[in-house]
Design a protein around this motif. Structure first.
Motif, PDB file in Angstrom:
ATOM      1  N   ASN A   1       0.842  -1.194   0.000  1.00  0.00           N
ATOM      2  CA  ASN A   1       0.000   0.000   0.000  1.00  0.00           C
ATOM      3  C   ASN A   1       0.876   1.242   0.000  1.00  0.00           C
ATOM      4  O   ASN A   1       1.990   1.229   0.526  1.00  0.00           O
ATOM      5  N   ILE A   2       0.355   2.321  -0.580  1.00  0.00           N
ATOM      6  CA  ILE A   2       1.026   3.611  -0.543  1.00  0.00           C
ATOM      7  C   ILE A   2       0.049   4.610   0.067  1.00  0.00           C
ATOM      8  O   ILE A   2      -1.056   4.802  -0.444  1.00  0.00           O
ATOM      9  N   ILE A   3       0.459   5.200   1.175  1.00  0.00           N
ATOM     10  CA  ILE A   3      -0.353   6.224   1.838  1.00  0.00           C
ATOM     11  C   ILE A   3       0.496   7.483   1.872  1.00  0.00           C
ATOM     12  O   ILE A   3       1.553   7.521   2.503  1.00  0.00           O
ATOM     13  N   THR A   4       0.032   8.515   1.154  1.00  0.00           N
ATOM     14  CA  THR A   4       0.796   9.745   1.004  1.00  0.00           C
ATOM     15  C   THR A   4      -0.036  10.927   1.483  1.00  0.00           C
ATOM     16  O   THR A   4      -1.088  11.204   0.921  1.00  0.00           O
ATOM     17  N   ALA A   5       0.456  11.609   2.514  1.00  0.00           N
ATOM     18  CA  ALA A   5      -0.297  12.720   3.108  1.00  0.00           C
ATOM     19  C   ALA A   5       0.533  13.994   3.141  1.00  0.00           C
ATOM     20  O   ALA A   5       1.694  13.984   3.549  1.00  0.00           O
ATOM     21  N   LYS A   6      -0.081  15.088   2.707  1.00  0.00           N
ATOM     22  CA  LYS A   6       0.453  16.427   2.908  1.00  0.00           C
ATOM     23  C   LYS A   6      -0.416  17.192   3.908  1.00  0.00           C
ATOM     24  O   LYS A   6      -0.021  18.205   4.437  1.00  0.00           O
ATOM     25  N   ASN A   7      -1.619  16.682   4.149  1.00  0.00           N
ATOM     26  CA  ASN A   7      -2.555  17.343   5.043  1.00  0.00           C
ATOM     27  C   ASN A   7      -3.187  16.333   5.991  1.00  0.00           C
ATOM     28  O   ASN A   7      -2.722  16.163   7.103  1.00  0.00           O
ATOM     29  N   LEU A   8      -4.248  15.614   5.548  1.00  0.00           N
ATOM     30  CA  LEU A   8      -4.970  14.736   6.471  1.00  0.00           C
ATOM     31  C   LEU A   8      -5.547  13.515   5.763  1.00  0.00           C
ATOM     32  O   LEU A   8      -6.292  13.648   4.780  1.00  0.00           O
ATOM     33  N   ILE A   9      -5.209  12.355   6.293  1.00  0.00           N
ATOM     34  CA  ILE A   9      -5.849  11.101   5.910  1.00  0.00           C
ATOM     35  C   ILE A   9      -6.342  10.458   7.194  1.00  0.00           C
ATOM     36  O   ILE A   9      -5.569  10.258   8.136  1.00  0.00           O
ATOM     37  N   ARG A  10      -7.633  10.160   7.230  1.00  0.00           N
ATOM     38  CA  ARG A  10      -8.245   9.530   8.408  1.00  0.00           C
ATOM     39  C   ARG A  10      -8.889   8.221   7.955  1.00  0.00           C
ATOM     40  O   ARG A  10      -9.777   8.230   7.098  1.00  0.00           O
ATOM     41  N   ILE A  11      -8.419   7.112   8.531  1.00  0.00           N
ATOM     42  CA  ILE A  11      -8.936   5.778   8.224  1.00  0.00           C
ATOM     43  C   ILE A  11      -9.587   5.244   9.500  1.00  0.00           C
ATOM     44  O   ILE A  11      -8.948   5.232  10.559  1.00  0.00           O
ATOM     45  N   GLY A  12     -10.822   4.793   9.410  1.00  0.00           N
ATOM     46  CA  GLY A  12     -11.574   4.371  10.579  1.00  0.00           C
ATOM     47  C   GLY A  12     -11.135   3.044  11.170  1.00  0.00           C
ATOM     48  O   GLY A  12     -10.085   2.497  10.830  1.00  0.00           O
ATOM     49  N   SER A  13     -11.981   2.512  12.040  1.00  0.00           N
ATOM     50  CA  SER A  13     -11.751   1.223  12.690  1.00  0.00           C
ATOM     51  C   SER A  13     -12.363   0.096  11.872  1.00  0.00           C
ATOM     52  O   SER A  13     -13.309   0.310  11.116  1.00  0.00           O
ATOM     53  N   ASP A  14     -11.814  -1.101  12.041  1.00  0.00           N
ATOM     54  CA  ASP A  14     -12.323  -2.310  11.377  1.00  0.00           C
ATOM     55  C   ASP A  14     -12.296  -2.185   9.860  1.00  0.00           C
ATOM     56  O   ASP A  14     -13.183  -2.682   9.167  1.00  0.00           O
ATOM     57  N   VAL A  15     -11.263  -1.535   9.344  1.00  0.00           N
ATOM     58  CA  VAL A  15     -11.101  -1.350   7.902  1.00  0.00           C
ATOM     59  C   VAL A  15     -10.111  -2.391   7.379  1.00  0.00           C
ATOM     60  O   VAL A  15      -9.050  -2.597   7.977  1.00  0.00           O
ATOM     61  N   LEU A  16     -10.476  -3.040   6.283  1.00  0.00           N
ATOM     62  CA  LEU A  16      -9.568  -3.964   5.600  1.00  0.00           C
ATOM     63  C   LEU A  16      -9.178  -3.344   4.271  1.00  0.00           C
ATOM     64  O   LEU A  16     -10.040  -3.036   3.455  1.00  0.00           O
ATOM     65  N   ILE A  17      -7.883  -3.152   4.072  1.00  0.00           N
ATOM     66  CA  ILE A  17      -7.373  -2.550   2.845  1.00  0.00           C
ATOM     67  C   ILE A  17      -6.529  -3.607   2.137  1.00  0.00           C
ATOM     68  O   ILE A  17      -5.518  -4.055   2.677  1.00  0.00           O
ATOM     69  N   GLY A  18      -6.957  -3.999   0.949  1.00  0.00           N
ATOM     70  CA  GLY A  18      -6.257  -5.022   0.184  1.00  0.00           C
ATOM     71  C   GLY A  18      -4.874  -4.570  -0.259  1.00  0.00           C
ATOM     72  O   GLY A  18      -4.424  -3.468   0.047  1.00  0.00           O
ATOM     73  N   SER A  19      -4.206  -5.421  -1.001  1.00  0.00           N
ATOM     74  CA  SER A  19      -2.852  -5.110  -1.465  1.00  0.00           C
ATOM     75  C   SER A  19      -2.866  -4.063  -2.581  1.00  0.00           C
ATOM     76  O   SER A  19      -3.860  -3.882  -3.277  1.00  0.00           O
ATOM     77  N   ASP A  20      -1.755  -3.370  -2.719  1.00  0.00           N
ATOM     78  CA  ASP A  20      -1.519  -2.427  -3.817  1.00  0.00           C
ATOM     79  C   ASP A  20      -2.515  -1.275  -3.893  1.00  0.00           C
ATOM     80  O   ASP A  20      -2.797  -0.759  -4.970  1.00  0.00           O
ATOM     81  N   VAL A  21      -3.032  -0.844  -2.761  1.00  0.00           N
ATOM     82  CA  VAL A  21      -3.965   0.290  -2.699  1.00  0.00           C
ATOM     83  C   VAL A  21      -3.159   1.573  -2.500  1.00  0.00           C
ATOM     84  O   VAL A  21      -2.150   1.581  -1.808  1.00  0.00           O
ATOM     85  N   GLN A  22      -3.609   2.665  -3.125  1.00  0.00           N
ATOM     86  CA  GLN A  22      -3.003   3.979  -2.917  1.00  0.00           C
ATOM     87  C   GLN A  22      -4.048   4.923  -2.330  1.00  0.00           C
ATOM     88  O   GLN A  22      -5.168   4.981  -2.833  1.00  0.00           O
ATOM     89  N   ILE A  23      -3.647   5.637  -1.283  1.00  0.00           N
ATOM     90  CA  ILE A  23      -4.498   6.645  -0.662  1.00  0.00           C
ATOM     91  C   ILE A  23      -3.686   7.932  -0.628  1.00  0.00           C
ATOM     92  O   ILE A  23      -2.630   7.994  -0.003  1.00  0.00           O
TER      93      ILE A  23
END
Length: 185
Positions: A86-108
């Motif tokens: 996964n790629i998570i790139t933030a310059k400001n705000l990324i909020r991910i909740g509880s009980d979240v399943l994120i598969g492979s190769d996801v970009q946020i």
């Protein structure tokens, strides 16, 4: 009783616990109990970045977190799994909740490049926004979540979807751009 070897539930042995302890100390502003950060997970962050995770969070192999200027913050809730590569790139705000399943190769990503005609792309200032992902969300492999998007609680994002607009609660969205095709029953 057999050991559960599902990668997102496997807490690992002593080496894994040492890797997690080092990365918790080095990169996280706050981390709840039972955090697992795989050895090849990578973090590139400015000094004032905020990275907070709840309890029972797993960050899989080769995940990449980039928290860069001007004011990056990433918050991840309890019982959430960040899949492989996964790629998570933030310059400001990324909020991910509880009980979240994120598969492979996801970009946020909470930002993009400017697109004015009179300035070369490489010289344009970043367009900066936010990303909010609710609780009990499933994001399929290869999905892209782009800036200024809110995904509601209980939503399902299909594999390889590109999310450029808000997704309502309990919606199932697929495609590029992602469109709601039905709702969870």
């Amino acid at each position: 009783m057999a050991t559960d070897k599902a990668s997102y539930r496997n807490r690992g042995g002593i080496l894994q616990r040492l890797v997690t302890a080092y990365k918790r100390f080095r990169y996280f502003s706050h981390a709840g109990s039972n955090l697992v950060v795989k050895r090849s997970a990578e973090f590139r962050m400015v000094k004032h970045a905020v990275l907070e995770v709840g309890s029972n969070v797993t960050i899989q192999d080769q995940s990449f977190f980039q928290l860069t200027m001007p004011d990056p913050k990433v918050f991840i809730g309890d019982n959430t799994v960040i899949g492989r590569r996964n790629i998570i790139t933030a310059k400001n705000l990324i909020r991910i909740g509880s009980d979240v399943l994120i598969g492979s190769d996801v970009q946020i990503i909470d930002h993009s490049h400017g697109t004015k005609r009179d300035t070369p792309i490489r010289l344009q200032k970043a367009q900066i926004g936010t990303v909010e992902i609710g609780d009990d969300v499933w994001i399929g492999a290869g999905a892209r979540i782009l800036m200024n998007v809110k995904i509601g609680n209980g939503a399902v994002i299909g594999a390889n979807a590109v999310v450029i607009n808000d997704i309502p609660e309990y919606a199932i969205a697929v495609g590029s751009p992602a469109k709601v095709v039905k709702f969870r029953e």
